[in-house]
Design a protein around this motif. Structure first.
Motif, PDB file in Angstrom:
ATOM      1  N   ALA A  46      -2.266  -3.911 -13.755  1.00 33.71           N
ATOM      2  CA  ALA A  46      -1.908  -3.667 -14.828  1.00 33.71           C
ATOM      3  C   ALA A  46      -2.629  -2.025 -15.646  1.00 33.71           C
ATOM      4  N   LEU A  47      -3.735  -1.280 -14.275  1.00 31.04           N
ATOM      5  CA  LEU A  47      -3.976   0.264 -14.865  1.00 31.04           C
ATOM      6  C   LEU A  47      -2.896   0.841 -14.081  1.00 31.04           C
ATOM      7  N   ALA A  48      -2.827   0.193 -12.954  1.00 34.88           N
ATOM      8  CA  ALA A  48      -1.850   2.013 -12.687  1.00 34.88           C
ATOM      9  C   ALA A  48       0.017   0.996 -12.592  1.00 34.88           C
ATOM     10  N   PRO A  49       0.290   1.342 -13.784  1.00 33.35           N
ATOM     11  CA  PRO A  49       2.141   1.140 -13.691  1.00 33.35           C
ATOM     12  C   PRO A  49       3.045   2.259 -13.347  1.00 33.35           C
ATOM     13  N   GLY A  50       3.149   1.541 -12.286  1.00 31.69           N
ATOM     14  CA  GLY A  50       4.473   2.674 -11.757  1.00 31.69           C
ATOM     15  C   GLY A  50       3.861   3.059 -10.511  1.00 31.69           C
ATOM     16  N   MET A  51       3.719   2.205 -10.118  1.00 29.30           N
ATOM     17  CA  MET A  51       2.557   2.267  -8.643  1.00 29.30           C
ATOM     18  C   MET A  51       3.657   2.137  -7.496  1.00 29.30           C
ATOM     19  N   ALA A  52       3.882   0.737  -7.578  1.00 33.17           N
ATOM     20  CA  ALA A  52       5.453   0.983  -6.337  1.00 33.17           C
ATOM     21  C   ALA A  52       6.509   1.933  -6.596  1.00 33.17           C
ATOM     22  N   SER A 116       2.502   5.871   7.010  1.00 39.37           N
ATOM     23  CA  SER A 116       2.099   6.599   6.143  1.00 39.37           C
ATOM     24  C   SER A 116       1.216   7.117   5.466  1.00 39.37           C
ATOM     25  N   GLN A 117       0.538   8.781   5.227  1.00 39.53           N
ATOM     26  CA  GLN A 117      -0.409   9.312   4.889  1.00 39.53           C
ATOM     27  C   GLN A 117      -0.983   8.715   3.471  1.00 39.53           C
ATOM     28  N   PHE A 118       0.310   9.520   2.906  1.00 42.66           N
ATOM     29  CA  PHE A 118       0.042  10.220   1.667  1.00 42.66           C
ATOM     30  C   PHE A 118      -0.844  11.636   0.929  1.00 42.66           C
ATOM     31  N   PRO A 119      -0.369  12.473   2.068  1.00 37.93           N
ATOM     32  CA  PRO A 119      -0.968  14.301   2.260  1.00 37.93           C
ATOM     33  C   PRO A 119      -1.723  14.232   0.800  1.00 37.93           C
ATOM     34  N   GLU A 120      -2.357  14.720   0.064  1.00 38.37           N
ATOM     35  CA  GLU A 120      -2.982  14.802  -1.032  1.00 38.37           C
ATOM     36  C   GLU A 120      -2.025  15.989  -2.039  1.00 38.37           C
ATOM     37  N   LYS A 121      -2.240  17.507  -0.655  1.00 32.93           N
ATOM     38  CA  LYS A 121      -1.073  18.054  -1.161  1.00 32.93           C
ATOM     39  C   LYS A 121       1.169  17.479  -1.623  1.00 32.93           C
ATOM     40  N   GLU A 122       1.203  17.182  -0.619  1.00 30.10           N
ATOM     41  CA  GLU A 122       2.042  16.178  -1.013  1.00 30.10           C
ATOM     42  C   GLU A 122       2.722  15.006  -2.201  1.00 30.10           C
ATOM     43  N   LEU A 123       1.441  14.480  -2.495  1.00 21.22           N
ATOM     44  CA  LEU A 123       1.391  14.004  -3.840  1.00 21.22           C
ATOM     45  C   LEU A 123       0.879  14.645  -5.295  1.00 21.22           C
ATOM     46  N   GLU A 124       0.928  15.721  -5.250  1.00 22.74           N
ATOM     47  CA  GLU A 124       0.271  16.817  -6.384  1.00 22.74           C
ATOM     48  C   GLU A 124       2.414  17.206  -6.456  1.00 22.74           C
ATOM     49  N   LYS A 125       3.134  17.652  -5.546  1.00 23.29           N
ATOM     50  CA  LYS A 125       4.190  17.586  -5.633  1.00 23.29           C
ATOM     51  C   LYS A 125       4.811  16.666  -6.537  1.00 23.29           C
ATOM     52  N   GLU A 126       5.124  15.914  -5.904  1.00 25.93           N
ATOM     53  CA  GLU A 126       5.883  14.431  -6.476  1.00 25.93           C
ATOM     54  C   GLU A 126       5.255  13.765  -7.316  1.00 25.93           C
ATOM     55  N   ARG A 127       3.788  13.804  -7.682  1.00 28.99           N
ATOM     56  CA  ARG A 127       3.978  13.808  -8.589  1.00 28.99           C
ATOM     57  C   ARG A 127       4.890  13.918  -9.786  1.00 28.99           C
ATOM     58  N   ASP A 128       4.996  15.515  -9.789  1.00 29.13           N
ATOM     59  CA  ASP A 128       6.178  16.119 -10.851  1.00 29.13           C
ATOM     60  C   ASP A 128       6.888  15.828 -10.981  1.00 29.13           C
ATOM     61  N   VAL A 129       7.709  15.432  -9.245  1.00 28.90           N
ATOM     62  CA  VAL A 129       9.507  15.197  -9.382  1.00 28.90           C
ATOM     63  C   VAL A 129       8.927  13.585 -10.455  1.00 28.90           C
ATOM     64  N   GLN A 177      -5.266   4.837  -3.471  1.00 28.12           N
ATOM     65  CA  GLN A 177      -5.002   3.962  -3.938  1.00 28.12           C
ATOM     66  C   GLN A 177      -3.311   3.502  -3.122  1.00 28.12           C
ATOM     67  N   CYS A 178      -2.319   4.585  -2.523  1.00 30.94           N
ATOM     68  CA  CYS A 178      -1.691   4.215  -1.950  1.00 30.94           C
ATOM     69  C   CYS A 178      -1.693   3.989  -0.801  1.00 30.94           C
ATOM     70  N   ARG A 179      -2.299   4.084  -0.286  1.00 29.60           N
ATOM     71  CA  ARG A 179      -2.273   3.741   1.227  1.00 29.60           C
ATOM     72  C   ARG A 179      -2.516   1.854   1.376  1.00 29.60           C
ATOM     73  N   GLU A 180      -3.975   2.088   0.499  1.00 28.36           N
ATOM     74  CA  GLU A 180      -3.548   0.135   0.016  1.00 28.36           C
ATOM     75  C   GLU A 180      -2.622  -0.496  -0.422  1.00 28.36           C
ATOM     76  N   TYR A 181      -2.549   0.511  -1.234  1.00 31.24           N
ATOM     77  CA  TYR A 181      -1.170  -0.359  -1.443  1.00 31.24           C
ATOM     78  C   TYR A 181      -0.208  -1.059  -0.462  1.00 31.24           C
ATOM     79  N   LEU A 182      -0.247  -0.028   0.078  1.00 31.53           N
ATOM     80  CA  LEU A 182       1.170   0.021   1.634  1.00 31.53           C
ATOM     81  C   LEU A 182       0.020  -1.373   2.275  1.00 31.53           C
TER      82      LEU A 182
END
Length: 408
Positions: A46-52, A116-129, A177-182
């Motif tokens: 409920a506190l993370a809509p859009g996680m999937a 998948s490791q979800f590197p922070e640098k890549e996540l930053e770019k994808e957040r904007d996308v 969070q992403c790794r735990e979701y996976l």
């Protein structure tokens, strides 16, 4: 004498880990491989809509073995594609490639969902996308009106938020969070691996066993059932659009109900892809009130949704809505002869759609996920054949008081 599977037959094997493998052997120049995971936006916290959806976007951004550039080039270097999408109940990660690349495809998909490791640098770019994607939907009223309609009709349930989530939530997602979701949702019992191409079923299963061996065998968290107790609504929102975008709809039975075949046929009669659909004739062909009008029925694991969409001049919105209701009422008087013609058209459309191998194998994988079996093409025909005029009348009665949301 025992015989093997016939060409184009869909086969299902369940491995000891609980992982299911669905294949369709066909002599084709192209192979389709991938996974259907039983996790979608309804499983977001409920506190993370859009996680999937965010995990689906960022699963390509680096594994323990590959950088994002190597992931991108792995399929494209042989002329193939790697893609994914998220719905309210599933995430699909898949490849399309020239035949002969099954090992390349299956190994890559396995690496993505296990490493998948979800590197922070890549996540930053994808957040904007993803935030740009959210904005693009807001700029498209024909899309946004569906999201808002579903938010209202499913309010208070896990289905009551759109797949993309919110910008605020997207900006907060961390690699951990992403790794735990996976780890939590991409487990063997919650996945179906699919393959369509020239490989025999047993050979495809052997490859899946090899590449997906490291999947955890624990079941995913139990899904919270959507208890729908919405209040009927008829709402108009002024968004400054030059055109009125309207969605009318109602709650339907779930995917396990035998009634779904009557609703599927009814939605095709009313607003399917044919130009001879009743609503297209009534609103466009006869009166020129709309450019497009369509009806659809969606069946989820614990509920369903029937929707009708049309876009028109704002001054015509109320008239079009009345014509929709009138057309539905008239459908209750469908003769047996007209019903047989409607069935013939619908089954013809299904036959044409069967030429899309990607759609067929993903649909079969979804069947395995929810029903633990795959249905033959003939069985689908038999179920449509069994729909009676009485079934159509019953379905129509449930649609006489549709909820309505208008963007103007």
């Amino acid at each position: 004498m025992a015989t093997g599977p016939t060409p184009d037959e869909v086969m299902l094997t369940t491995l000891p880990s609980g992982l299911r493998v669905v294949t369709r052997r066909c002599e084709a120049a192209v192979e389709h491989c991938g996974v259907v995971a039983g996790v979608g936006s309804r499983d977001d916290d409920a506190l993370a809509p859009g996680m999937a959806h965010f995990v689906e976007h960022t699963i390509f951004k680096g594994t323990a073995r590959r950088t994002s550039s190597r992931i991108i080039n792995r399929m494209e270097s042989v002329g193939g594609e790697l893609n994914a999408y998220t719905t309210k109940e599933e995430t699909v990660v898949f490849t399309v490639a020239p035949s002969g690349n099954a090992d390349r495809s299956l190994e890559l998909v396995a690496d993505l969902i296990t490493g998948s490791q979800f590197p922070e640098k890549e996540l930053e770019k994808e957040r904007d996308v993803v935030c740009d994607e959210i904005d693009s939907y807001l700029d498209s009223p024909a899309d946004a009106v569906f999201d808002d309609f579903e938010d209202i009709i499913f309010a208070g349930t896990p289905l009551g938020h759109n797949i993309l989530g919110t910008k605020e939530a997207v900006q907060s997602f961390s690699p951990e969070q992403c790794r735990e979701y996976l780890r939590k949702f991409y487990t063997a019992p919650n996945l179906v691996v699919f393959y369509s191409g020239p490989l025999a079923h047993d050979k495809a299963v052997a490859k899946v066993e090899k590449y997906f061996a490291s999947l955890p065998a624990e079941p995913a968290p139990a899904r919270i059932r959507a208890e729908i107790n919405h209040v009927s609504f008829n709402e108009t929102r002024n968004i400054g659009s030059h055109q009125a975008h309207t969605v009318m709809g109602a709650i339907l039975p779930d995917m396990h109900s035998p009634e779904r075949y009557a609703y599927a046929l009814l939605s095709n009669i009313l607003g399917g892809p044919g130009m001879n659909s009743l609503l297209n004739v009534a609103l466009r062909e006869k009166r020129g009130l709309v450019y497009s009008v369509e009806a659809s029925s969606a069946f989820l694991s614990d509920t369903g949704l029937f929707t009708i969409y049309f876009g028109c001049d704002p001054d015509d919105a109320s008239r079009c809505a009345r014509l929709v209701s009138d057309t539905i009422r008239r459908t209750a008087g469908l003769t047996d002869t007209r019903l047989q013609l409607a069935k013939k058209q619908y089954m013809g459309q299904m036959t044409v759609a069967r030429d899309n191998r990607e759609s067929v194998i993903i649909s079969a994988a979804r069947n395995a996920l929810y029903y633990n079996k795959v249905y033959s093409f003939r069985s689908a025909f038999d179920r449509i054949h069994s729909v009676s005029t009485e079934n159509i009348v019953e379905a129509t009665e449930n649609l006489l008081n549709l909820n309505k949301l208008i963007f103007i």
